[in-house]
Every structure is written in C-alpha cells, then in structure tokens.
Write a protein that holds these residues in place. Structure first.
Motif: not given
Ligand code: NAD
Length: 398
Positions: A11, A100, A120, A190, A220
């Motif tokens: 991700g 997630e 999930n 979420y 981010v």
């Molecule tokens: P993203 O959706 O790009 O990446 C999440 C990855 O997890 C994906 O590659 C997806 O395929 C994988 N995934 C989801 N469910 C899964 C499962 N059941 N089994 C295996 N793989 C699974 O999200 P991101 O932006 O990289 O965020 C990553 C984490 O950081 C998340 O938990 C998110 O809540 C947290 N977060 C992100 C942000 C942001 O601004 N992007 C801000 C605060 C918190």
C-alpha cells in the motif's frame, strides 16, 4: 538486523516503509492480499502515478540495491491458517500492521462497504493478535492507527500521547484515579474500526503481555521517498479519487489538471499532516524502540503539522495559480475546528520533519504535473455520503 513482517506492504504507506527498512539492512517480508488494487478496479479508479506489479517492484528493488524482499499473498482477515503458519515459520522480531481498508468515504458508501470494512479491519487485527498468542511467539507489533479516532474539539486542549489519567469524584470528597484510553469519537465506520482496534490492543497487552506500539497517524501527503526514487518501477501510489485521495494530494492533482481546488464549506476543519518520507522514518524509529512489557500499549502521535483545509488550498493555489471552489460538505462533521496535538516522542527520538512549505513545490512538479495526463477527471468527485438522505459532495479529507 531484524526480521520484519509488513502486513499491507503493497500500500501507499506500507511499500515505502518496506523499502526503507530493507535498505537499513533488515530482513523484510511483505504480506498483502492486494485488495487495494482490486478496490481500484471495483471503483474504476487508478493511482495517478503508474505503479508496477509486486513482482516487478521486487525485481526492481533487487536490481537497484542487491537486496531481497519476500512477498506472500495472504488475506490476513480470512486466511487464518496460512497466516498463522507463516508467522510460525518466520517468528519475526517485528510485525508492522498496515493491512486495513483505510478510506473513510468508502467505508460509508453502503452496507456492503461498511460490513467489509468492519470484517476486514477487525478480522485482520484480531487474527494477528490471536495467532501471536496461540503460537507463543513474541514479536513487537506496530500498528497504524489514525488521529481521526480522537474526534475534533475546539477548546484548545492538546491531544496527549498514551493513556489518559482521569480523576473521578466519589461520594465523600474522594477522588478516584484511572488510566484510560483517550475516549474515542470516530467520524466514520473506518474510524470506528480503528477505535475498536485500540480495545483489542489494550486487552492483549494486558492479558497476554504483548508488546504493542499504536501509531496515531495524521493524513499522509507526498508520494516519493529516498528509496522509491531509486527507480521509476519503485514509484509509490498517488490516490486522487473521491474515495481514497487524501485532501492535499487531491488539491495538488486538481491544480495540475486545471480543476478548481474543491474545499468543503468554509474549509475551517483543522487536520494533522505528515509527509510520507517522515512516515517511513517514524516507522523505523518505532521498530528500533520497542516498548517494555508493561501491560499497556505504547501510543504515539505520528504527525508533524496541522493546517486548516482552507489554509492548504490557499498554499496550493499560491504555488500553482489554481482557483478555489467552496462546495457542500458530504461529511457529517463540524464546519470549523481547531487541533493541537502532542508529537513529543518522535521529535525527542530525532525526527526532523519535512514541512509543507519545503515539500510542496517538488510534489507539484515531479508528481502531479508529470502524470497529469493519467488523471481521470470523472474520478475527482466524492460520491460517497455520510447519511442516506445527503446529496453527493465533491471533497474528502482522509
Ligand atoms: P492502503 O490502502 O494504500 O494500503 C493498505 C494495504 O493493506 C493495501 O495494500 C491492501 O491491499 C492491504 N490489505 C488490506 N486488507 C488486507 C488483508 N485483510 N490482508 C492482507 N492485506 C490487506 O492504505 P495506506 O494509506 O497505506 O494506509 C496504511 C495504514 O495506515 C492503514 O491502516 C491506515 O488506516 C493507516 N493510516 C493511513 C493514513 C493515510 O493518510 N494514508 C493516515 C492515517 C492512518
């Protein structure tokens, strides 16, 4: 060198974190079910930047650095036995859990998406905790939570790190003291799952003495890190669609394609931000500084600056000459709020944040403008709404 398993390592945050930790000499295995890529297909959306298959990404990493990252395609929420077997075989020092469904608007689309997000996210988190305790292994678990669990109040209080000391008046001039998790006030399904994750961690830290760090991350922004810049095939994803695009990346892309910057109502909502390069540095610091076995979760705020949405739009408009359009807010949230957050732990560990003022221009020119021709204009509006009787709006924040 640590053996590190990264759930969700394909991700937006997970991929550059995997590269950074591998570059530091750690032995990294990515576990991902690639569901984020499937959701892009379901929504008809795409990353603004061209992202390669996992196979190509890992080959490019090997060619660029000589280092190997392993990959296992497993759904951690569903394929419990395969996941447990992998943990048993690897016995990692650290498990980082990014895996997630993370888009608030997607989680509010309808019953299907609400149920998927709960099943999930809670399933993945609990399967990890149950597998670790059942195997009797002892990895340090690092989880990505969100600043969004705190809710947004406007009385100037600084959101603390860690547990909260509360004092409860008793019957006869007695004052009782408790250490509690900060009372959550989620703004979407979420964010609700992230609030529920906190209880799961609290229980397993207390009951099974697991060592857990929960990072409450801000929104981010940015795309590239030192490692993803090494080869175009390592490029990170850049989401700009109405469901997954975070507010600043959406503004950057809108400015690059000549679309007005779409601001919710007055844009008075204050949010916390962090650059993706600082995200990966914070993850490395968290991995290198595991908590003692205290029976409590180590809770840190992973953000570096706060801005109102209005202020962000003005910064981008100034840098790019874009215009600003105020639109109806699809979210059920306060129109204006302040936000003060303590991030003293990461700063004390040596984090030197990239500010918006420094990083904005590079991001505009090297990503948004370079790939503007890949933008699908019809993906810009946010069609998800928070309540059934709401008209679709056009912006989302995180
Ligand atoms: P993203 O959706 O790009 O990446 C999440 C990855 O997890 C994906 O590659 C997806 O395929 C994988 N995934 C989801 N469910 C899964 C499962 N059941 N089994 C295996 N793989 C699974 O999200 P991101 O932006 O990289 O965020 C990553 C984490 O950081 C998340 O938990 C998110 O809540 C947290 N977060 C992100 C942000 C942001 O601004 N992007 C801000 C605060 C918190």
């Amino acid at each position: 060198m640590k053996k590190i398993m990264i759930i969700g390592g394909d991700g937006f945050c997970g991929w550059p974190t995997a590269l950074h930790l591998s570059q530091m000499g750690n032995d990294v295995t990515i576990v991902d079910n690639l569901s984020r890529r499937s959701i892009d297909e379901e929504l008809g959306a795409n990353s603004l930047t061209p992202i390669q298959s996992m196979e190509t990404r890992l080959t490019a990493w090997k060619e660029a650095t000589g280092k190997t990252i392993a990959f296992e395609k497993i759904d951690v929420a569903v394929e419990y036995d395969r996941f447990e077997a992998l943990l048993d075989q690897q016995k990692p020092d650290t498990v980082i859990h990014f895996g997630e469904q993370r888009a608030a608007p997607y989680s509010m689309k309808g019953a299907t998406e609400k149920r998927f997000t709960v099943d999930n996210n809670i399933g993945a988190t609990h399967n990890l905790l149950a597998a670790v305790t059942s195997l009797g292994i002892d990895p340090h678990i690092v989880h990505l939570g969100t600043m969004g669990v705190y809710g947004y109040d406007d009385d100037g209080m600084e959101i603390p790190e860690g547990y909260l000391k509360v004092y409860i008046p008793g019957d006869e001039k007695q004052i009782y003291q408790r250490d509690i998790l900060y009372p959550t006030n989620p703004g979407s399904v979420y964010h609700m799952t992230k609030s529920m994750d906190q209880l799961l961690f609290q229980f397993y830290a207390k009951n099974d003495r697991l060592r857990i760090t929960d990072l409450h991350q801000g929104i981010v922004w940015g795309t590239q890190t030192d490692e993803t810049k090494l080869d175009d095939r390592l490029m990170n994803r850049f989401d700009y669609d109405g469901d997954y695009g975070t507010v600043l990346n959406r503004f950057l892309m809108q400015s690059a394609v000549g679309h007005p910057l779409t601001v919710h109502g007055t844009g008075g909502q204050t949010r916390a931000f962090i650059h993706i390069q600082d995200t990966v540095k914070c993850l490395a610091l968290a991995v290198m500084n595991p908590p003692e076995r205290t029976g409590k979760v180590k809770i840190l705020n992973q953000m570096t600056e706060t801005h109102t949405v209005r202020n962000l739009a003005e910064l981008v408009a100034k840098a790019s000459g874009a215009t600003i359009a105020n639109v109806d807010n699809p979210r059920n949230e306060a129109a204006e709020n302040g936000l003060r957050v303590s991030n003293k732990t990461f700063i004390s560990l040596g984090l030197k944040p990239i500010t918006l003022a420094e990083g904005l221009l590079e991001e505009t020119q090297q990503i948004a403008q370079r790939f503007a021709d890949r933008c699908r204009m019809d993906m810009i509006p946010c069609v998800s709404t928070w309540t059934d009787n709401q008209a679709p709006g056009v912006v989302q924040l995180d």
